[in-house]
Design a protein around this motif. Structure first.
Motif, PDB file in Angstrom:
ATOM      1  N   LEU A 138       0.853  -1.176   0.000  1.00  0.00           N
ATOM      2  CA  LEU A 138       0.000   0.000   0.000  1.00  0.00           C
ATOM      3  C   LEU A 138       0.893   1.231   0.000  1.00  0.00           C
ATOM      4  N   THR A 139       0.635   2.163  -0.901  1.00  0.00           N
ATOM      5  CA  THR A 139       1.411   3.392  -0.953  1.00  0.00           C
ATOM      6  C   THR A 139       0.507   4.546  -0.558  1.00  0.00           C
ATOM      7  N   ILE A 140       0.864   5.207   0.532  1.00  0.00           N
ATOM      8  CA  ILE A 140       0.125   6.373   1.017  1.00  0.00           C
ATOM      9  C   ILE A 140       0.920   7.600   0.597  1.00  0.00           C
ATOM     10  N   PRO A 141       0.368   8.422  -0.295  1.00  0.00           N
ATOM     11  CA  PRO A 141       1.144   9.562  -0.774  1.00  0.00           C
ATOM     12  C   PRO A 141       1.437  10.560   0.347  1.00  0.00           C
ATOM     13  N   PRO A 142       2.477  11.384   0.135  1.00  0.00           N
ATOM     14  CA  PRO A 142       2.818  12.372   1.164  1.00  0.00           C
ATOM     15  C   PRO A 142       1.714  13.413   1.304  1.00  0.00           C
TER      16      PRO A 142
END
Length: 147
Positions: A138-142
């Motif tokens: 899972l990639t949580i953007p900044p």
């Protein structure tokens, strides 16, 4: 290859694939997201997604309760938070739930894995079948304005 002193290992948690593990997994990820500076509503949404994901793993990938779920969180240079979730269960791509009729065949008791909360909270999700493990990334953007 040796790591420099500045490099930090990602934080991680390992728990058995039983329902009693879910609260600790959710708390771990929620703490990591909060420390990364995410807003409370994002922390809550991702916490619910982790709860749903862990439930799916326990119900469909490791129904015998004999596996493990490992979650690691890592803040990368871009400011994004990577959450890796892997389990030692049978091959199971929960992202295909509701996509193909064949997915229903893996379900017992006519249950179908739910990914509604996961797909709502996290826009970039990848599934990989590794050697004897399922891996979700899972990639949580900044946060906007930070990097």
């Amino acid at each position: 290859m040796k790591k420099s002193f500045d490099e930090k290992e990602p934080d991680k948690i390992v728990r058995p694939t039983i329902p009693d593990s879910i609260p600790a997994l959710v708390e771990f990820v929620s703490d990591q997201i909060f420390e990364a500076g995410m807003e409370d509503d994002k922390v809550k949404a991702i916490g619910l997604a982790i709860q749903e994901t862990a439930h799916n793993i326990i119900e469909f990938a490791c129904p015998d309760g004999k596996g493990e779920i490992t979650i690691s969180c890592e803040l990368v240079d871009s400011g994004a938070l990577l959450i890796h979730i892997w389990d030692t269960g049978k091959p199971f791509n929960m992202l295909l739930a509701g996509t193909f009729p064949e997915v229903e065949e893996i379900s017992k008791h006519e249950k179908i894995p739910s990914t509604k909360m996961l797909k709502r909270a996290v826009k970039n999700i990848e599934y990989i079948r590794g050697t004897n493990k399922n891996i979700l990334i899972l990639t949580i953007p900044p946060i906007k304005g930070r990097s």
